[in-house]
Design an enzyme around this catalytic site. Structure first.
Site: not given
Length: 352
Positions: A218-219, A241, A186
């Site tokens: 993104e996280e 993703d 991820d």
């Protein structure tokens, strides 16, 4: 359609790199090297996103209108920043991304300082099982209780470590049967797929103009993709993703979300987006025509760069292709080679 030959050693290298939100430099440098010869234009924007453009071929009269398709896979991984060094030299951390702290007990980590990498041990401390009470053994600590032990005296730690230094979990990627397992599937697995899709168009032009974004942060809120989509102004968006594959003992089938080896996920819903229905239908129809395995995904909680594209400016028709992944947000995130191939093949078929 011929199945894609996977260069899994590249995925291993990508997963092993360290890059928490806001500190993706090592991943960015690696991706920039891999992009050589794969795009007509490559640039890095102010936030640190890589934006690689491959122009589409000249349209024939019979062709449908050419789209400007934005793909987006994020380079960052969950991790930590140093937030405090106490008087004994223990380092307290700030989480970057969502952690289940049950997976964090006694982990090897690296504190990445300006002077170099320092190996450390992440632990919530407390009593070992030999002397802990039954109640103490059941307690699940919060992130704020964890600290990093660098094995150095306090003065040296304070000299070498500063607030904001990146802290990453240590785990070398490896093959386990047909699974590729590592700390940052991820979303390095999607970065890998995006690179391999561009590689398929090295010697030919895609049907559409393709703008492949390797996004940052993104996280912590899809930040890189928001900026990139605003600047690119795509006419169509595809996020790349991972998604949950909870197809393991002790979980009911209806809670699995996706299953490893059953094909690429085509997202219908998550908590940040409802995919554009006609795009979902187009991808499903294409997969069935081409004999590419797929599964439809409904995810109760979570979000991807696809949502950032969809909500940019006046709105963009968007969907996310989701790679089924076991043990997400642990150091043993696992993806299946058949699902990787399916994702690459479906994207190449759609863009070609």
């Amino acid at each position: 359609m011929p199945t894609t030959q996977l260069r899994l050693e590249l995925l291993h290298q990508l997963s092993d790199l360290n890059g928490v939100p806001g500190n993706e430099e090592a991943v960015r440098d690696f991706v920039l090297r891999e992009l050589e010869g794969l795009a007509d234009d490559v640039r890095v924007d102010a936030l640190g996103n890589i934006i690689a453009t491959r122009a589409g071929r000249k349209a024939k009269k019979s062709d449908s209108p050419r789209q400007r398709v934005m793909l987006s896979a994020h380079m960052d991984e969950i991790g930590f920043l140093v937030r405090f060094v106490d008087e004994r030299g223990f380092v307290r951390v700030q989480a970057l991304g969502g952690f289940d702290t049950r997976n964090l007990f006694a982990r090897n980590v690296t504190v990445n300082t300006r002077g170099g990498a320092l190996p450390g041990i992440l632990t919530p401390g407390g009593k070992p099982v030999h002397i802990a009470s039954a109640e103490e053994r059941k307690k699940i600590p919060e992130v704020k209780e964890f600290f990093v032990d660098l094995g150095l005296d306090a003065e040296e730690v304070k000299r070498r470590v500063r607030i904001g230094d990146m802290v990453t979990l240590d785990q070398t990627a490896r093959q386990v049967g047909k699974l590729t397992v590592g700390k940052a599937m991820d979303d390095r697995a999607s970065v890998f797929m995006q690179l391999e899709v561009l590689r398929q168009f090295r010697d030919k032009r895609p049907r559409h103009d393709v703008v492949a974004v390797f996004s940052v942060q993104e996280e912590v809120g899809l930040r890189g993709a928001i900026v990139a989509a605003y600047g690119i102004e795509p006419t169509l968006g595809i996020g790349l993703d991972v998604t949950l594959a909870v197809d393991t003992p002790g979980v009911a089938p209806e809670e699995a979300v996706t299953r490893l080896g059953d094909g690429i996920g085509i997202k219908v819903f998550d908590s940040t987006m409802i995919s554009t229905r006609w795009l979902v239908d187009e991808l499903v129809d294409l997969a069935e025509r081409e004999g590419i395995r797929y599964q439809l995904e409904v995810l109760a909680l979570g979000g991807t760069d696809g949502a950032a594209i969809q909500k940019s400016r006046a709105g963009v028709p968007s969907v996310t292709l989701s790679l089924p992944t076991r043990y997400i947000h642990t150091i043993v995130e696992a993806v299946h080679e058949d699902d990787l191939r399916a994702g690459i093949d479906l994207l190449v078929a759609y863009l070609g």
